[in-house]
Design an enzyme around this catalytic site. Structure first.
Site, PDB file in Angstrom:
ATOM      1  N   ASP A  11       0.836  -1.203   0.000  1.00 46.60           N
ATOM      2  CA  ASP A  11       0.000   0.000   0.000  1.00 46.60           C
ATOM      3  C   ASP A  11       0.868   1.248   0.000  1.00 46.60           C
ATOM      4  O   ASP A  11       1.832   1.349   0.770  1.00 46.60           O
ATOM      5  CB  ASP A  11      -0.899   0.026   1.238  1.00 46.60           C
ATOM      6  N   ASP A 123     -12.429  10.554   6.951  1.00 41.68           N
ATOM      7  CA  ASP A 123     -12.650   9.163   7.375  1.00 41.68           C
ATOM      8  C   ASP A 123     -12.776   8.236   6.187  1.00 41.68           C
ATOM      9  O   ASP A 123     -13.037   7.045   6.348  1.00 41.68           O
ATOM     10  CB  ASP A 123     -13.956   9.043   8.188  1.00 41.68           C
ATOM     11  N   ASN A 124     -12.649   8.751   4.986  1.00 40.98           N
ATOM     12  CA  ASN A 124     -12.823   7.925   3.797  1.00 40.98           C
ATOM     13  C   ASN A 124     -11.482   7.518   3.207  1.00 40.98           C
ATOM     14  O   ASN A 124     -10.472   8.187   3.422  1.00 40.98           O
ATOM     15  CB  ASN A 124     -13.611   8.687   2.728  1.00 40.98           C
ATOM     16  N   ASP A 293     -10.782  -5.531   6.782  1.00 42.53           N
ATOM     17  CA  ASP A 293      -9.872  -6.687   6.809  1.00 42.53           C
ATOM     18  C   ASP A 293      -9.547  -7.061   8.249  1.00 42.53           C
ATOM     19  O   ASP A 293      -9.466  -8.243   8.598  1.00 42.53           O
ATOM     20  CB  ASP A 293      -8.544  -6.370   6.099  1.00 42.53           C
TER      21      ASP A 293
END
Ligand code: 26A
Length: 338
Positions: A11, A123-124, A293
């Site tokens: 990531d 928060d996205n 996850d």
């Protein structure tokens, strides 16, 4: 104990702005596969924002979290996926090792290790995955090798995020049918709205083998629309998904839908139950990347121990709450779960 298979991705995460999302046509909260118009996103991100490199890939995240909760024995969780022969691949291997996960990668020389742009706004988070080497996973060259298949046979619980349907649905079917034959739980995640939309055939083939179906509220809604459920009520959707035909009738399906800060919905065939999540102040949220996850990882860590449903959910809520207080799907040294 626990077997997972998926796309090992590194990531590349940054807090971005609305202009950046607009430039690449991204929604604030989504997961997609990179295409032509995202070609420069990685370079652009590194140039314009302060980026962090973190171990990612949905299933691999869940395996790391489950292993963290399990603690001992080390290597209770096994993970299969494909990486390239490069520094990103080496980083993923090191992170899996540090987490105690038994990562058995197929290694390809024909592509670079996959990466995922994590574009955080508030928060996205919007995820754009460039699968690259991860897309090169080949059942015959890895899953079917006797030493690998032996590990699959030994596991007690199986988990594969729906994302892997874009890579090797045959590998998923092989694991799913083995699980049914051995009466062990096979768990699947809806993973992203685009899968219900564009991988409906693969999903339909797998669903009869799914003992535990995970998803979030957006994925549940898309799944319902695509399957003609004609309802937007998440509790009704969970019930309908639970009742879809099942291969192994000895094990009733469980459907688990998370909804961010709202209660988690669970359908088990008899009833639909709601479980409140742990409270968190908005200012304590660092980023929600990996929260789903982490929830799955916590849940699975208790499922392998054959704990009751309440305990699996409580563990999932704890791990999700832990991960959103940190950058990406990363963990403190030891869990504080009692
Ligand atoms: C096939 N796609 C799109 C993906 C992914 C993915 N993992 C596997 N396949 N797109 C994003 N991710 C991972 O999801 C995690 C957060 O839930 C990211 O790497 C990130 O770590």
């Amino acid at each position: 104990m626990l077997f997972g298979m998926g796309n090992p991705l590194l990531d590349i995460s940054a807090i971005v702005d609305k202009d950046f999302l607009d430039k690449y046509g991204l929604k604030a909260n989504d997961q997609i596969l990179a295409d032509e118009k995202h070609k420069e996103i990685f370079e652009d991100m590194v140039k314009r924002f302060s980026v962090e490199y973190l171990a990612g890939g949905s299933t691999q995240n869940s395996m790391r979290v489950a292993q963290w909760m399990i603690g001992h024995p080390c290597k209770a969780a096994t993970f299969f996926g494909c990486v390239g022969e490069d520094a990103f691949g080496a980083t993923l291997r090191r992170k899996a090792e540090e987490a105690g996960v038994d990562a058995r990668y197929q290694v390809t020389s024909s592509a670079a290790t996959g990466s995922c742009a994590v574009c955080v706004t508030g928060d996205n988070r919007s995820l754009v995955a460039n699968l690259a080497a991860a897309n090169g996973y080949v059942k015959e060259q890895h899953l079917d090798l006797p030493e690998n298949w032996a590990l699959v046979q030994k596991a007690r619980v199986y988990y594969i995020a729906g994302f892997f349907m874009t890579v090797s649905p045959d590998s998923m079917m092989a694991v799913a049918t083995l699980a049914a034959k051995q009466n062990k739980p096979f768990c699947l995640n809806l993973s992203a709205p685009f899968l219900a939309q564009h991988y409906g055939a693969e999903l339909s083939r797998l669903l009869p083998y799914v003992d535990v179906l995970f998803g979030n509220e957006t994925e549940a809604a898309t799944f319902a629309r695509e399957r003609g459920f004609e309802t937007e009520d998440i509790e009704v959707i969970s019930k309908k998904a639970q009742a879809l035909p099942k291969q192994n009738t000895a094990r009733p399906r469980l459907v688990v839908f998370t909804q961010g800060k709202d209660p988690t919905v669970v359908a088990n065939g008899k009833e639909v139950r709601l479980f409140s999540v742990l409270p968190i102040k908005p200012e304590e949220i660092i980023d929600t990347n990996g929260a789903g996850d982490a929830f799955v990882g916590g849940f699975l860590s208790k499922l392998v121990m054959e704990c009751p449903l309440e305990e699996c959910i409580r563990a999932g809520h704890y791990t999700a709450n832990t991960v959103i207080r940190r950058s990406g799907c990363t963990l403190p040294a030891l869990p504080d779960f009692h």
